[in-house]
Design an enzyme around this catalytic site. Structure first.
Site, mmCIF file in Angstrom:
data_model
loop_
_atom_site.group_PDB
_atom_site.id
_atom_site.type_symbol
_atom_site.label_atom_id
_atom_site.label_comp_id
_atom_site.label_asym_id
_atom_site.label_seq_id
_atom_site.Cartn_x
_atom_site.Cartn_y
_atom_site.Cartn_z
ATOM 1 N N ASP A 1 2.671 31.284 -6.233
ATOM 2 C CA ASP A 1 1.497 31.959 -6.773
ATOM 3 C C ASP A 1 1.544 32.079 -8.291
ATOM 4 O OD1 ASP A 1 -0.913 33.673 -6.640
ATOM 5 O OD2 ASP A 1 0.474 35.246 -7.241
ATOM 6 N N MET B 1 -4.502 39.715 -7.834
ATOM 7 C CA MET B 1 -5.524 39.434 -8.839
ATOM 8 C C MET B 1 -5.164 38.284 -9.767
ATOM 9 S SD MET B 1 -7.587 41.735 -7.895
ATOM 10 C CE MET B 1 -8.815 41.466 -9.162
ATOM 11 N N ARG B 2 -3.977 37.669 -9.571
ATOM 12 C CA ARG B 2 -3.574 36.613 -10.487
ATOM 13 C C ARG B 2 -4.556 35.444 -10.467
ATOM 14 N NH1 ARG B 2 1.500 36.327 -9.326
ATOM 15 N NH2 ARG B 2 2.273 37.449 -11.143
ATOM 16 N N ALA B 3 -5.089 35.109 -9.307
ATOM 17 C CA ALA B 3 -6.022 33.995 -9.214
ATOM 18 C C ALA B 3 -7.264 34.237 -10.071
ATOM 19 C CB ALA B 3 -6.426 33.761 -7.759
#
Length: 344
Positions: A164, A245-247
């Site tokens: 991720d 929330m990284r995406a």
């Protein structure tokens, strides 16, 4: 200088059939804070060739390879503690992260590296800074580079937590179109026969692309994200059922880098759609069957609401799989004598 050292890299603009990979690499070069590019695919799909070609476009042009079996000291650098105690001065022996500053750090078979090294790589790639600490003595230096990690899925996978943290991912496959295979092979044979002459034919295209990267970096900070862009990014991430929330953050940065590369005046929802696949390729999860994206407009259920079949599924006190009773029609059974009715 050896012949291998003087041999030019294969031109980035001469790559055939690698448009998704080329775009992902360019976006990471424009904004290294995206967090690097993970390239998966079988052997012989030009993964290392594309990474070397990108390095040749960058102003610094550094191309650093992290070998398997490298130690953490070799990667991040070391401090001379004796000099620090004796001379009250920090002596730093640079590692591969320092050498890669401004260029490309290439990690082949990243899935075979120890998790601790992958953590260090991803931290530096996202932050642009490397800090070395030993016994209370620390040294910090800039480490802005394009991280390119490659792996063959047949040889093992990365842990989801590490997967991720790569900003973008591109999946390569072996081309089975005869015409495309011929173009790839002809270009490679021409380069191998006379690298200098082959590169000379792409010199103008290479120079123009290198200038576009420099120009995109210069205007990157001036581009913002409208509410419509934020909404589109959120929608794409919800549809992919991503964790965390990284995406969202990577998608917005990648869309901004694409807008800067194209010379656009603003980031648009279309830029989000163009980068979404490479952002979500390694983060997408399947929605549970029958589930839908939650809406903030729907009030949460309470125990004072009527207990319907739909609310029974979400009732935490109900047994899993429990079904509500259903009416069943009664019918007479042969051989059974009905009981007499009671007298009132």
């Amino acid at each position: 200088m050896s012949a291998a050292a003087s041999r030019p890299a294969f031109p980035f603009t001469a790559l055939v059939g690698q448009a998704p990979l080329q775009r992902a690499l360019l976006l990471a070069a424009i904004d290294p804070a995206i967090g690097g590019v993970l390239v998966t695919g079988p052997r012989g799909t030009a993964k290392s060739t594309a990474a070397r070609a990108l390095a040749a476009l960058l102003p610094e042009g550094a191309f650093v390879t992290l070998p398997l079996g490298a130690s953490e000291d070799k990667l991040i650098g070391t401090l001379d503690l004796e000099a620090a105690l004796r001379e009250s001065a920090v002596r730093f022996a640079p590692g591969l992260l320092a050498r890669a500053h401004g260029g490309v750090l290439y990690v082949d078979e990243v899935n075979l590296l120890p998790d601790a090294l992958v953590d260090v790589l991803l931290d530096a790639a996202a932050s642009g800074v490397n800090t070395v600490e030993r016994d209370g003595v620390s040294h910090t230096h800039d480490a802005r580079f394009v991280l390119v990690g490659t792996m063959n899925p047949e040889e093992g996978e990365l842990r989801p937590q590490l997967l991720d943290r790569f900003g973008l991912m591109v999946e390569l496959g072996t081309p089975y179109d005869a015409a495309q295979r011929q173009r790839i092979v002809k270009a490679r044979l021409a380069f191998d026969a006379d690298p200098q002459a082959f590169c000379a034919t792409y010199e103008a295209q290479q120079a123009a692309l290198a200038q576009r990267i420099v120009a995109a970096r210069a205007v990157l900070g001036a581009l913002g994200w409208s509410d419509a862009v934020h909404e589109r990014a959120a929608q794409r991430c919800i549809e992919a059922a991503v964790d965390g929330m990284r995406a969202d953050l990577v998608m917005l940065r990648a869309a901004r880098a694409l807008a800067a590369f194209e010379g656009a005046n603003a980031v648009s929802p279309d830029h989000v759609d163009q980068v979404a696949d490479s952002v979500l390729a390694h983060r997408r999860r399947a929605m549970p069957e029958g589930a839908s994206a939650p809406s903030s407009a729907q009030p949460p259920s309470t125990r004072n609401e009527p207990h319907t079949e739909a609310s029974a599924d979400s009732d935490s006190d109900a047994d899993w799989g429990e079904l509500p009773p259903e009416p069943v029609a009664a019918r007479a059974v042969k051989g059974v004598i009905p009981l007499p009715a009671k007298k009132r």
